[in-house]
Design a protein around this motif. Structure first.
Motif, PDB file in Angstrom:
ATOM      1  N   HIS A   1       0.793  -1.255  -0.049  1.00 58.17           N
ATOM      2  CA  HIS A   1      -0.122   0.160   0.162  1.00 58.17           C
ATOM      3  C   HIS A   1       0.921   1.287  -0.055  1.00 58.17           C
ATOM      4  CE1 HIS A   1      -3.140  -2.473   2.110  1.00 58.17           C
ATOM      5  NE2 HIS A   1      -3.456  -2.539   0.639  1.00 58.17           N
ATOM      6  N   LEU A   2       1.861   1.339   0.748  1.00 63.48           N
ATOM      7  CA  LEU A   2       2.714   2.545   0.892  1.00 63.48           C
ATOM      8  C   LEU A   2       3.418   2.510  -0.572  1.00 63.48           C
ATOM      9  CD1 LEU A   2       4.698   1.639   4.343  1.00 63.48           C
ATOM     10  CD2 LEU A   2       3.010   3.645   3.571  1.00 63.48           C
ATOM     11  N   ALA A   3       3.936   1.677  -1.182  1.00 60.63           N
ATOM     12  CA  ALA A   3       4.686   1.549  -2.376  1.00 60.63           C
ATOM     13  C   ALA A   3       3.656   1.961  -3.658  1.00 60.63           C
ATOM     14  CB  ALA A   3       5.187   0.300  -3.015  1.00 60.63           C
ATOM     15  N   GLN A   4       2.270   2.071  -3.381  1.00 56.31           N
ATOM     16  CA  GLN A   4       1.488   2.197  -4.219  1.00 56.31           C
ATOM     17  C   GLN A   4       0.894   3.798  -4.126  1.00 56.31           C
ATOM     18  OE1 GLN A   4      -1.788  -0.662  -5.148  1.00 56.31           O
ATOM     19  NE2 GLN A   4      -0.387  -2.198  -3.946  1.00 56.31           N
ATOM     20  N   GLY A   5       1.402   4.264  -2.994  1.00 53.95           N
ATOM     21  CA  GLY A   5       0.901   5.799  -2.803  1.00 53.95           C
ATOM     22  C   GLY A   5      -0.560   5.667  -2.102  1.00 53.95           C
ATOM     23  N   LEU A   6      -0.959   4.820  -1.453  1.00 53.66           N
ATOM     24  CA  LEU A   6      -2.449   4.786  -1.038  1.00 53.66           C
ATOM     25  C   LEU A   6      -2.456   5.074   0.522  1.00 53.66           C
ATOM     26  CD1 LEU A   6      -3.370   1.239  -2.688  1.00 53.66           C
ATOM     27  CD2 LEU A   6      -3.959   3.721  -3.589  1.00 53.66           C
ATOM     28  N   VAL A   7      -1.308   5.143   1.051  1.00 53.17           N
ATOM     29  CA  VAL A   7      -1.480   5.506   2.806  1.00 53.17           C
ATOM     30  C   VAL A   7      -0.988   7.103   2.720  1.00 53.17           C
ATOM     31  CG1 VAL A   7      -0.542   4.900   4.846  1.00 53.17           C
ATOM     32  CG2 VAL A   7      -0.630   3.244   3.134  1.00 53.17           C
ATOM     33  N   GLU A   8      -2.103   7.664   3.620  1.00 54.15           N
ATOM     34  CA  GLU A   8      -1.821   9.181   3.926  1.00 54.15           C
ATOM     35  C   GLU A   8      -2.077   9.575   5.388  1.00 54.15           C
ATOM     36  OE1 GLU A   8      -4.260  11.563   1.270  1.00 54.15           O
ATOM     37  OE2 GLU A   8      -5.955  10.899   1.973  1.00 54.15           O
TER      38      GLU A   8
END
Length: 146
Positions: free
Chosen positions: A97-104
């Motif tokens: 999820h971090l690698a896909q830019g989905l966590v903020e």
């Protein structure tokens, strides 16, 4: 763990004939390493949100695990904001999820605090490590050009 067994003596060795010789084996549990590699935190304007990437938060391990199997669990939530996964408030996400830019992180407080943080635990199967992700919050005027 210790295992004892016997085996026949080597051919051509002097001894008492065919008497079995003792053999002891000692096994040692494997050493699994999981540690936080990147934990830079974030600096962002108050009232905004920012994506957390592997450049900000990642782990290193000697375990054979894909990013999808590296799980982050929020142990203590941030006091002034939320962790979001694809826009939905969450307490768990993966390295994938971090690698896909989905966590903020989304700052939600109207107060004028300057910092926030969340405590997390990383899991690969039963191997874990802990950390604290820190956030610096600045007013909009900080971001305006002089």
């Amino acid at each position: 763990m210790r295992a004892d067994a016997t085996h026949p003596p080597p051919q051509g060795k002097q001894g008492s004939g065919d008497d079995p010789q003792p053999l002891s084996l000692i096994t040692v549990p494997a050493f699994y390493r999981l540690q936080v590699l990147n934990n830079t935190g974030l600096t962002l304007p108050r009232g905004s949100s920012m994506v957390i990437t592997p450049d900000n938060l990642s782990v290193t391990t000697n375990l054979d695990a894909s990013d999808a199997r590296i799980r982050f669990s929020v142990v203590t939530e941030p006091r002034h904001g939320k962790i979001r996964l694809a826009g939905i408030s969450t307490q768990e996400f993966t390295a994938s999820h971090l690698a896909q830019g989905l966590v903020e992180y989304e700052h939600e407080s109207a107060n004028y605090e300057e910092t926030d943080e969340f405590r997390f635990r990383v899991y690969i199967n039963t191997t874990t490590t802990d950390g604290v992700f820190r956030l610096q919050l600045y007013p909009e005027s900080y971001w305006e050009p002089m």
